[in-house]
Design a protein around this motif. Structure first.
Motif, PDB file in Angstrom:
ATOM      1  N   ILE A  65      -7.874 -17.916  -4.341  1.00 50.83           N
ATOM      2  CA  ILE A  65      -7.765 -16.696  -4.886  1.00 50.83           C
ATOM      3  C   ILE A  65      -8.879 -15.754  -4.160  1.00 50.83           C
ATOM      4  O   ILE A  65      -8.811 -14.718  -3.742  1.00 50.83           O
ATOM      5  N   PHE A  66     -10.225 -16.748  -4.169  1.00 54.56           N
ATOM      6  CA  PHE A  66     -11.104 -16.027  -3.382  1.00 54.56           C
ATOM      7  C   PHE A  66     -11.299 -15.793  -1.894  1.00 54.56           C
ATOM      8  O   PHE A  66     -11.346 -14.757  -1.212  1.00 54.56           O
ATOM      9  N   VAL A  67     -10.511 -16.980  -1.425  1.00 49.14           N
ATOM     10  CA  VAL A  67     -10.050 -16.715   0.022  1.00 49.14           C
ATOM     11  C   VAL A  67      -8.985 -15.271   0.358  1.00 49.14           C
ATOM     12  O   VAL A  67      -9.446 -14.781   1.250  1.00 49.14           O
ATOM     13  N   ILE A  68      -8.043 -15.331  -0.461  1.00 54.70           N
ATOM     14  CA  ILE A  68      -7.076 -14.016  -0.405  1.00 54.70           C
ATOM     15  C   ILE A  68      -7.668 -12.937  -0.578  1.00 54.70           C
ATOM     16  O   ILE A  68      -7.694 -12.016   0.170  1.00 54.70           O
ATOM     17  N   ALA A  69      -8.737 -12.567  -1.469  1.00 52.95           N
ATOM     18  CA  ALA A  69      -9.435 -11.527  -1.765  1.00 52.95           C
ATOM     19  C   ALA A  69     -10.382 -11.028  -0.581  1.00 52.95           C
ATOM     20  O   ALA A  69     -10.343 -10.012  -0.204  1.00 52.95           O
ATOM     21  N   ALA A  70     -11.225 -12.305  -0.037  1.00 53.73           N
ATOM     22  CA  ALA A  70     -11.995 -11.932   1.162  1.00 53.73           C
ATOM     23  C   ALA A  70     -11.125 -11.478   2.381  1.00 53.73           C
ATOM     24  O   ALA A  70     -11.722 -10.682   3.013  1.00 53.73           O
ATOM     25  N   THR A  71     -10.064 -12.301   2.443  1.00 52.64           N
ATOM     26  CA  THR A  71      -9.200 -11.971   3.781  1.00 52.64           C
ATOM     27  C   THR A  71      -8.622 -10.262   3.446  1.00 52.64           C
ATOM     28  O   THR A  71      -8.465  -9.647   4.607  1.00 52.64           O
ATOM     29  N   CYS A  72      -8.382 -10.182   2.434  1.00 54.52           N
ATOM     30  CA  CYS A  72      -7.802  -8.719   2.054  1.00 54.52           C
ATOM     31  C   CYS A  72      -8.972  -7.718   2.359  1.00 54.52           C
ATOM     32  O   CYS A  72      -8.638  -6.560   2.922  1.00 54.52           O
ATOM     33  N   LEU A  73     -10.220  -7.895   1.811  1.00 53.51           N
ATOM     34  CA  LEU A  73     -11.121  -7.203   2.205  1.00 53.51           C
ATOM     35  C   LEU A  73     -11.370  -6.752   3.657  1.00 53.51           C
ATOM     36  O   LEU A  73     -11.895  -5.564   3.991  1.00 53.51           O
ATOM     37  N   VAL A  74     -11.454  -8.014   4.081  1.00 57.47           N
ATOM     38  CA  VAL A  74     -11.709  -7.724   5.711  1.00 57.47           C
ATOM     39  C   VAL A  74     -10.586  -6.777   6.366  1.00 57.47           C
ATOM     40  O   VAL A  74     -10.950  -6.324   7.095  1.00 57.47           O
ATOM     41  N   GLY A  75      -9.280  -7.238   6.108  1.00 54.98           N
ATOM     42  CA  GLY A  75      -8.431  -6.485   6.578  1.00 54.98           C
ATOM     43  C   GLY A  75      -8.448  -5.167   6.305  1.00 54.98           C
ATOM     44  O   GLY A  75      -8.091  -4.345   7.303  1.00 54.98           O
ATOM     45  N   ILE A  76      -8.710  -4.757   5.134  1.00 49.33           N
ATOM     46  CA  ILE A  76      -8.837  -3.380   4.881  1.00 49.33           C
ATOM     47  C   ILE A  76      -9.962  -2.717   5.638  1.00 49.33           C
ATOM     48  O   ILE A  76      -9.803  -1.593   5.856  1.00 49.33           O
ATOM     49  N   SER A  77     -11.041  -3.445   5.840  1.00 41.38           N
ATOM     50  CA  SER A  77     -12.220  -2.903   6.538  1.00 41.38           C
ATOM     51  C   SER A  77     -11.827  -2.485   7.802  1.00 41.38           C
ATOM     52  O   SER A  77     -12.203  -1.584   8.478  1.00 41.38           O
ATOM     53  N   VAL A  78     -11.035  -3.526   8.326  1.00 41.39           N
ATOM     54  CA  VAL A  78     -10.619  -3.300  10.026  1.00 41.39           C
ATOM     55  C   VAL A  78      -9.747  -2.041  10.009  1.00 41.39           C
ATOM     56  O   VAL A  78      -9.970  -1.447  10.853  1.00 41.39           O
ATOM     57  N   VAL A  79      -8.938  -1.920   9.208  1.00 40.44           N
ATOM     58  CA  VAL A  79      -7.898  -0.894   9.222  1.00 40.44           C
ATOM     59  C   VAL A  79      -8.547   0.286   8.908  1.00 40.44           C
ATOM     60  O   VAL A  79      -8.404   1.285   9.711  1.00 40.44           O
ATOM     61  N   ALA A  80      -9.857   0.537   8.001  1.00 42.48           N
ATOM     62  CA  ALA A  80     -10.362   1.603   7.711  1.00 42.48           C
ATOM     63  C   ALA A  80     -11.080   1.991   8.693  1.00 42.48           C
ATOM     64  O   ALA A  80     -11.398   3.389   9.509  1.00 42.48           O
ATOM     65  N   ALA A 133     -10.543   1.388  12.010  1.00 44.75           N
ATOM     66  CA  ALA A 133      -9.660   1.785  13.171  1.00 44.75           C
ATOM     67  C   ALA A 133      -9.100   3.116  12.865  1.00 44.75           C
ATOM     68  O   ALA A 133      -9.211   4.170  13.772  1.00 44.75           O
ATOM     69  N   LEU A 134      -8.887   3.640  11.450  1.00 52.11           N
ATOM     70  CA  LEU A 134      -8.534   4.864  11.425  1.00 52.11           C
ATOM     71  C   LEU A 134      -9.553   5.990  11.389  1.00 52.11           C
ATOM     72  O   LEU A 134      -9.373   7.203  11.782  1.00 52.11           O
ATOM     73  N   LEU A 135     -10.594   5.540  11.166  1.00 54.18           N
ATOM     74  CA  LEU A 135     -11.858   6.384  11.206  1.00 54.18           C
ATOM     75  C   LEU A 135     -12.253   6.622  12.494  1.00 54.18           C
ATOM     76  O   LEU A 135     -12.518   7.692  13.079  1.00 54.18           O
ATOM     77  N   ARG A 136     -12.118   5.545  13.336  1.00 52.85           N
ATOM     78  CA  ARG A 136     -12.397   5.789  15.099  1.00 52.85           C
ATOM     79  C   ARG A 136     -10.908   6.733  15.595  1.00 52.85           C
ATOM     80  O   ARG A 136     -11.340   7.907  16.360  1.00 52.85           O
ATOM     81  N   ALA A 137      -9.733   6.706  15.043  1.00 53.23           N
ATOM     82  CA  ALA A 137      -8.668   7.261  15.355  1.00 53.23           C
ATOM     83  C   ALA A 137      -8.823   8.901  15.047  1.00 53.23           C
ATOM     84  O   ALA A 137      -8.735   9.713  15.779  1.00 53.23           O
ATOM     85  N   TRP A 138      -9.300   8.946  13.759  1.00 49.50           N
ATOM     86  CA  TRP A 138      -9.812  10.574  13.164  1.00 49.50           C
ATOM     87  C   TRP A 138     -10.806  11.194  14.027  1.00 49.50           C
ATOM     88  O   TRP A 138     -10.785  12.258  14.402  1.00 49.50           O
TER      89      TRP A 138
END
Length: 85
Positions: A5-20, A22-27
């Motif tokens: 669960i810790f690995v999944i949570a960390a992976t999700c956090l990294v993924g959300i950070s990357v998407v955020a 990318a969206l900030l740079r696009a904006w």
């Protein structure tokens, strides 16, 4: 070992950070594009031709004129719907 669960949570956090990020740079890119578009109006992109507004007035005057027209439209719509301003 690590809890799955810790690995999944960390992976999700990294993924959300990357998407955020990318969206900030696009904006920021989109805002820069719009700034450049406002600085140099041209006919090809549907922007305002300043030579046809108020005898060649600048872009600022064109924005004021557009705001005035929008205000008039709001008043006419209010009159048509029976609302007093």
């Amino acid at each position: 070992m690590m809890d799955p669960i810790f690995v999944i949570a960390a992976t999700c956090l990294v993924g959300i950070s990357v998407v955020a990020f990318a969206l900030l740079r696009a904006w920021q890119g989109w805002l820069e594009f719009k700034r450049e578009e406002l600085e140099r109006p041209s006919r090809s992109h549907g922007t305002i031709d300043t030579s046809e507004i108020e005898g060649g007035a600048g872009v600022g005057a064109a924005r004021i004129e557009m705001a005035d027209l929008k205000e008039r439209i709001k008043k006419l719509e209010a009159i048509a719907s029976g609302v007093e301003l």
